[in-house]
Design a protein around this motif. Structure first.
Motif, short mmCIF file in Angstrom:
data_model
loop_
_atom_site.label_atom_id
_atom_site.label_comp_id
_atom_site.label_asym_id
_atom_site.label_seq_id
_atom_site.Cartn_x
_atom_site.Cartn_y
_atom_site.Cartn_z
N GLU A 83 -61.39 -81.78 42.15
CA GLU A 83 -62.47 -82.03 41.19
C GLU A 83 -63.19 -80.75 40.79
N LEU A 84 -62.40 -79.71 40.53
CA LEU A 84 -62.93 -78.43 40.07
C LEU A 84 -62.77 -78.30 38.57
N ASP A 85 -63.58 -77.43 37.96
CA ASP A 85 -63.37 -77.11 36.55
C ASP A 85 -62.01 -76.46 36.38
N GLY A 86 -61.38 -76.73 35.24
CA GLY A 86 -60.02 -76.24 35.02
C GLY A 86 -59.87 -74.75 35.07
N ASN A 87 -60.93 -74.01 34.72
CA ASN A 87 -60.83 -72.55 34.71
C ASN A 87 -60.85 -71.94 36.12
N LEU A 88 -61.00 -72.77 37.15
CA LEU A 88 -61.05 -72.26 38.53
C LEU A 88 -59.69 -72.33 39.23
N VAL A 89 -58.65 -72.52 38.46
CA VAL A 89 -57.31 -72.55 39.04
C VAL A 89 -56.96 -71.18 39.61
N HIS A 90 -56.45 -71.16 40.83
CA HIS A 90 -55.90 -69.92 41.40
C HIS A 90 -54.80 -70.31 42.39
N GLN A 91 -54.18 -69.33 42.98
CA GLN A 91 -53.01 -69.61 43.81
C GLN A 91 -53.33 -70.53 44.99
N ASP A 92 -54.51 -70.39 45.56
CA ASP A 92 -54.84 -71.19 46.74
C ASP A 92 -54.98 -72.67 46.44
N ASN A 93 -55.48 -73.01 45.24
CA ASN A 93 -55.64 -74.43 44.94
C ASN A 93 -54.58 -74.95 43.96
N PHE A 94 -53.59 -74.12 43.69
CA PHE A 94 -52.44 -74.54 42.87
C PHE A 94 -51.18 -74.06 43.60
N PRO A 95 -50.87 -74.68 44.76
CA PRO A 95 -49.82 -74.14 45.63
C PRO A 95 -48.41 -74.38 45.06
N LEU A 96 -47.65 -73.28 45.02
CA LEU A 96 -46.26 -73.33 44.56
C LEU A 96 -45.40 -72.60 45.59
N PRO A 97 -45.09 -73.24 46.71
CA PRO A 97 -44.42 -72.53 47.81
C PRO A 97 -43.03 -72.00 47.44
N THR A 98 -42.32 -72.67 46.55
CA THR A 98 -40.98 -72.21 46.17
C THR A 98 -40.98 -71.48 44.84
N LEU A 99 -41.65 -72.05 43.85
CA LEU A 99 -41.71 -71.43 42.52
C LEU A 99 -42.60 -70.19 42.54
N GLY A 100 -43.65 -70.19 43.37
CA GLY A 100 -44.59 -69.07 43.40
C GLY A 100 -43.92 -67.71 43.58
N PRO A 101 -43.02 -67.54 44.57
CA PRO A 101 -42.35 -66.24 44.72
C PRO A 101 -41.53 -65.84 43.49
#
Length: 384
Positions: A83-101
Motif C-alpha cells: 500500500e505504498l505510492d507507486g513512485n516508491l518502487v525499488h528493488q527491495d519492494n519489487f523483488p525479482l530474484p531471477t529476472l533481477g540479475p
C-alpha cells in the motif's frame, strides 16, 4: 579526401557511390590542428560500435520468458500489498530474484557496454495503466534507481503522442509526427521509454554511437572536435548558456546537444537577441548529423517494448510516422530520465545545472499516468 564508407567500426576512405564526403578544413591552421589537449586519438570501447555488430536481435533485446512474466506479476502484487505510492518502487519492494540479475546485466551494458538495450515481451493490454506503470518503474529500479524531473513542474513521466490540436503542439518534437534529427536529452544518464502503443506506419527508434562518430572525426577532422569542445556554443534550453557540446570528463567522452536549442525551428524561431552559430559551428553540427545518419541503427519498436539508452554516448532520433484510425495504431511512448546511484557518471561542470534540476531531492514531482489536457506538460520552446 575521397568518399567515406562504413567499414568495420569506423568510416574508411573508399570509392563507393553511397559514401559520405567529409570536406577539407578551410584553413591550413585547421588542417594542421590536432585534438584538444587530453582527448584520446581513438576510443576502443564496446560503445564505439557499428550496426553490423548487431545482426542478431538477441544481442540487444532481452526477451522476457514465461517465468519472467510470472515473476513480474508476483513482484507487482507484492508491491501493491505494501500500500505504498507507486513512485516508491525499488528493488527491495519489487523483488525479482531471477529476472533481477538479468536486468542488472542490462544496466552494466548500458553504462559500460554498447550503451543501449531493449526489454521485450510486455503486453500493455494485459495490465491496467496503474499496474503497467508499476512494472515499468519496477524494472527500471534494477537498471537506474533515480528518476528525474523533465520540466519545471516536476513531471516525471512524459507522454509522447501525436497532437495536432494547436500549431505549437504540432511543431513540438513531443507531439509532432515528423522525423527529428539526432540529439541527446538535456538531462539524465539513461533515457528510458515504454511503448504503450505503436503507429500504423513509421516511428522507428534510430540510434547512432557517439564514440564511433568521435573516432571518425579524430581521424579525419580533428578540427571539428576542437570546435565541439569549445565553450562558446550559445545553447537556449530554454535558459541561455554558453558551453561545449562535447566533453572529455573523468576519462569518459560525453556529448549533449540538440539542433533546436542552437538553431531554433519553424514553430519557435531563435530570438534575434541570442548569438547565432558561426560557420564552423554549423559545419560541425551538420557533420555530426551526416556521420550519425551513415552509422545509424534502426530498431522497429513493438508495443510493450522498454528501451534504455545511455544519454552520454548514444544519439537518438525518430523517423516520421502516421497514426491509424484505431486505438491500437496510435503511437504512445512514456519517457523517463534515469540515473544510477552506483554506476552514474561524474557530470561535467557545463551540465551540472540540468542534472541538478532533474535529480535534486528538493522540488516538485508529479506523476501523470495518462496524457493530460491543457498545460500540465509545459512545452519548452527549445527542447533537444
Amino acid at each position: 579526401m575521397g568518399e567515406l564508407q562504413v567499414a568495420g567500426p569506423v568510416l574508411a576512405l573508399g570509392s563507393g557511390s553511397n559514401g559520405l564526403v567529409l570536406p577539407h578544413p578551410d584553413s591550413a591552421q585547421d588542417r594542421s590542428a590536432g585534438l584538444p589537449s587530453g582527448y584520446p586519438s581513438r576510443i576502443r570501447q564496446p560503445s564505439a560500435w557499428n550496426k553490423t555488430d548487431f545482426e542478431k536481435e538477441s544481442s540487444y533485446i532481452l526477451q522476457l520468458s514465461a517465468a519472467d512474466h510470472a515473476e513480474l506479476r508476483l513482484a507487482k502484487d507484492y508491491f501493491k500489498a505494501q500500500e505504498l505510492d507507486g513512485n516508491l518502487v525499488h528493488q527491495d519492494n519489487f523483488p525479482l530474484p531471477t529476472l533481477g540479475p538479468k536486468l542488472q546485466a542490462v544496466a552494466d551494458d548500458i553504462y559500460n557496454g554498447k550503451g543501449f538495450h531493449v526489454i521485450r515481451g510486455l503486453d500493455p493490454n494485459d495490465y491496467s495503466v496503474e499496474d503497467l506503470a508499476i512494472i515499468q518503474l519496477g524494472v527500471q529500479a534494477y537498471i537506474a534507481d533515480q528518476c528525474g524531473r523533465q520540466d519545471h513542474r516536476g513531471n516525471m513521466l512524459v507522454h509522447i503522442v501525436a497532437d495536432n490540436s494547436s500549431e505549437i503542439k504540432l511543431g513540438h518534437h513531443r507531439h509532432s509526427t515528423s522525423a527529428i534529427s539526432f540529439h541527446n536529452e538535456e538531462a539524465g544518464d539513461v533515457i528510458s521509454w515504454l511503448t504503450r502503443g505503436t503507429s500504423k506506419t513509421g516511428g522507428r527508434c534510430i540510434l547512432a554511437p557517439v564514440y564511433t562518430i568521435y573516432n571518425i572525426l579524430a581521424a579525419h577532422r580533428p578540427d571539428v572536435i576542437r570546435t565541439l569542445t569549445k565553450s562558446d556554443w550559445p545553447v537556449a534550453l530554454p535558459r541561455f548558456q554558453c558551453r561545449p557540446l562535447m566533453f572529455y570528463h573523468d576519462s569518459k567522452l560525453m556529448m549533449n546537444f540538440g539542433r533546436t536549442p542552437l538553431l531554433g525551428s519553424a514553430t519557435h524561431p531563435r530570438p534575434e537577441h541570442l548569438p547565432r552559430l558561426n560557420d564552423r559551428q554549423r559545419e560541425a553540427l551538420d557533420l555530426v548529423e551526416a556521420i550519425a545518419q551513415a552509422l545509424q541503427m534502426e530498431i522497429r519498436t513493438r508495443s510493450g517494448d522498454l528501451h534504455f539508452i545511455n544519454n552520454f554516448n548514444i544519439l537518438h532520433r525518430r523517423e516520421g510516422f502516421v497514426d491509424g484510425a484505431s486505438a491500437d495504431e496510435k503511437r504512445h511512448l512514456v519517457r523517463m530520465r534515469l540515473r544510477s546511484s552506483t554506476q552514474g557518471w561524474s557530470i561535467p561542470e557545463g551540465l551540472h545545472q540540468e542534472w541538478a534540476d532533474a535529480f535534486a531531492e528538493d522540488g516538485p514531482k508529479t506523476w501523470h499516468l495518462e496524457p493530460m489536457p491543457g498545460d500540465a506538460f509545459p512545452l519548452r520552446k527549445y527542447t533537444n
